[in-house]
Every structure is written in C-alpha cells, then in structure tokens.
Design a protein around this motif. Sequence first.
Motif, PDB file in Angstrom:
ATOM      1  N   HIS A   1      -2.047  54.226   5.773  1.00  0.00           N
ATOM      2  CA  HIS A   1      -2.982  54.002   4.678  1.00  0.00           C
ATOM      3  C   HIS A   1      -2.278  53.739   3.524  1.00  0.00           C
ATOM      4  O   HIS A   1      -1.116  52.783   3.531  1.00  0.00           O
ATOM      5  CB  HIS A   1      -3.607  55.359   4.765  1.00  0.00           C
ATOM      6  N   GLU A   2      -2.847  53.799   2.323  1.00  0.00           N
ATOM      7  CA  GLU A   2      -2.269  53.691   1.050  1.00  0.00           C
ATOM      8  C   GLU A   2      -0.735  54.592   0.446  1.00  0.00           C
ATOM      9  O   GLU A   2      -0.071  54.205  -0.062  1.00  0.00           O
ATOM     10  CB  GLU A   2      -3.096  53.238   0.192  1.00  0.00           C
TER      11      GLU A   2
ATOM     12  N   TRP B   1      -4.536  48.176   3.305  1.00  0.00           N
ATOM     13  CA  TRP B   1      -3.984  49.461   2.458  1.00  0.00           C
ATOM     14  C   TRP B   1      -2.770  49.096   1.954  1.00  0.00           C
ATOM     15  O   TRP B   1      -2.622  49.690   0.742  1.00  0.00           O
ATOM     16  CB  TRP B   1      -4.460  50.779   3.325  1.00  0.00           C
ATOM     17  N   ALA B   2      -1.796  48.558   2.669  1.00  0.00           N
ATOM     18  CA  ALA B   2      -0.748  48.279   1.765  1.00  0.00           C
ATOM     19  C   ALA B   2      -0.541  47.522   0.655  1.00  0.00           C
ATOM     20  O   ALA B   2      -0.219  47.864  -0.331  1.00  0.00           O
ATOM     21  CB  ALA B   2       0.207  47.517   2.981  1.00  0.00           C
ATOM     22  N   THR B   3      -1.879  46.460   0.627  1.00  0.00           N
ATOM     23  CA  THR B   3      -1.979  45.708  -0.559  1.00  0.00           C
ATOM     24  C   THR B   3      -2.543  46.554  -1.615  1.00  0.00           C
ATOM     25  O   THR B   3      -2.371  46.348  -2.710  1.00  0.00           O
ATOM     26  CB  THR B   3      -2.938  44.606  -0.422  1.00  0.00           C
ATOM     27  N   ALA B   4      -3.627  47.693  -1.458  1.00  0.00           N
ATOM     28  CA  ALA B   4      -4.275  48.183  -2.072  1.00  0.00           C
ATOM     29  C   ALA B   4      -3.385  49.190  -2.926  1.00  0.00           C
ATOM     30  O   ALA B   4      -3.633  49.666  -4.108  1.00  0.00           O
ATOM     31  CB  ALA B   4      -5.399  49.197  -1.593  1.00  0.00           C
ATOM     32  N   ALA B   5      -2.187  49.637  -2.051  1.00  0.00           N
ATOM     33  CA  ALA B   5      -1.144  50.370  -2.883  1.00  0.00           C
ATOM     34  C   ALA B   5      -0.073  49.573  -3.685  1.00  0.00           C
ATOM     35  O   ALA B   5       0.922  50.162  -4.305  1.00  0.00           O
ATOM     36  CB  ALA B   5      -0.482  51.257  -1.610  1.00  0.00           C
TER      37      ALA B   5
ATOM     38  N   VAL C   1      -8.502  44.845  -4.810  1.00  0.00           N
ATOM     39  CA  VAL C   1      -7.982  45.753  -5.291  1.00  0.00           C
ATOM     40  C   VAL C   1      -8.806  46.203  -6.683  1.00  0.00           C
ATOM     41  O   VAL C   1      -9.320  45.317  -7.663  1.00  0.00           O
ATOM     42  CB  VAL C   1      -6.525  45.262  -5.687  1.00  0.00           C
TER      43      VAL C   1
ATOM     44  N   ARG D   1      -8.622  54.887  -3.263  1.00  0.00           N
ATOM     45  CA  ARG D   1      -7.699  54.488  -2.518  1.00  0.00           C
ATOM     46  C   ARG D   1      -7.038  53.164  -3.099  1.00  0.00           C
ATOM     47  O   ARG D   1      -6.250  52.712  -2.543  1.00  0.00           O
ATOM     48  CB  ARG D   1      -7.865  54.421  -1.032  1.00  0.00           C
TER      49      ARG D   1
END
Length: 245
Positions: free
Chosen positions: A119-120, A152-156, A181, A187
């Motif tokens: 997830h993130e 979720w990687a991008t969101a993080a 984003v 998240r």
Amino acid sequence: MQYATQLYTLRSLPLTERCRPVADAGFEGVEPVGLSERSTDCAALGLGVPAVHVGVGVIDADPGGVVEQVQAVGTDTVVVPIVDEAAFAPTAVEGTAARLDALAGRVEAAGGRLLYHNHEFEFGSIEESEETPFERVVAATTRLGFELDVGWATAAGADPVSLLERFGARIPLVHLKDVRVESDAPRGGVPVDLGAGDVDLAGVLAAAAEADVEWVVFEHDDPAEPVRTVREAAVWLEREPSEAR
C-alpha cells in the motif's frame, strides 16, 4: 504480458456476477480476493487466475492447504494483500521481512509462490537510512516476491518505474492503478480511472514489459460504477500506445 482485473474492483456486485464484466471487457484473467471468492464462472468464461489474495494469518496457519486451494483455481501464486502498518515501522521492518521470507519458504515447500502487495505506508522513512521499508524488505528477503501496486506507491511519493527497473526480477505481478495525488487525502491520493491521475502508466507498462512481468492486474479501489470502470480500463489499455503491448 497478460492482463487481468482484481475482483476487489467489482466487490459491490454479487459474487456470481463479477466475472462476466471482466470477460466482456476483454481481460484475460481475474485476481480473487480470498479463497471464498473462487468462482467456476470465471473459468467457464475462459479467464485465467494470476494469483489469489489470502490473509497472512490464513497462510501462516496452513500454507499447504492454501496452496492446494489456489492450485484448484489454476494458479500457484498466493499474495499477502496487507499486513498491519506497524509491521513496517522502522523498528519492526527487519522482523517483518524475516517473517514473510520464512512464510514464503513454507509456501514454496508446498509447491506455491508467495508475494507481498504494498500500500502506501511501506514507503515511509527509516531514520539514518536512505532506504524505505519496502526497499529494506526487498533487500532482506530472497524467497518472497512482490506484487507492486503502482498507484499507492505513487501516492506515497515513490517512483514505480524506478522500482520496476531495480526490482523487476522480484515483481512478477503489477497492480495497475491510477491515483490523483492529494497531500490532504488520508493515503496521499485518490483512486481514479486509468489515465485520469498522476501515475506514469505508460512508463509502468514499458518497465513491466522490460522486466518480463507476467501479469498486469487492473484495480480501482473505489469505483462509482464498477462495470463501467472495468470496461473503460480495457479501452484505455487497448488505446495506450505503449511498446509493452
């Protein structure tokens, strides 16, 4: 590469109605959520199964039984969909890596393959280190593989293209998800239809092809109209002029 849909996207539909929209859209497979979501309808429609998401506690209790059940639907790949966020805290991540890698060994001994789906929160920071917890787990494991959720990687704040370029040999499956984003979102991002967000989807598909990813699994965590979302995802993938296709 082959293309599938994660059935979590269609969870608002009755179980017996989730496979038909995926087949009608032109996808080649489905990824069930849990052992109870197995459906003979999917096989009857010609859909393959790249993997099944199963809770880590269920796998830990009976890895052989889990492998036997997923093999019955046509795959040997089991995915841990999530663990508690605290397991990726800096003081806990080494133990989490050891636990997951040991579990991957038990799944492998039973004839299966174990992946972890991010997830993130796996992309936080570790004090006095440039590594993220996700990178630490990759480095500390040898038998565990990964299903990279690029949304979720991008969101993080991580770069999924770079992750595929660096760790592609450990990533046989990709969750293809777009997010917009938003720093104020709980998240870090809001799920949107493919092409409407901030994920470098074309770069992801090209990097996935270069890494010989086996399956790209489309997922939308919160679709207002799930059937339309799946149909438009297939249209976007068909239109996307990526060298990956």
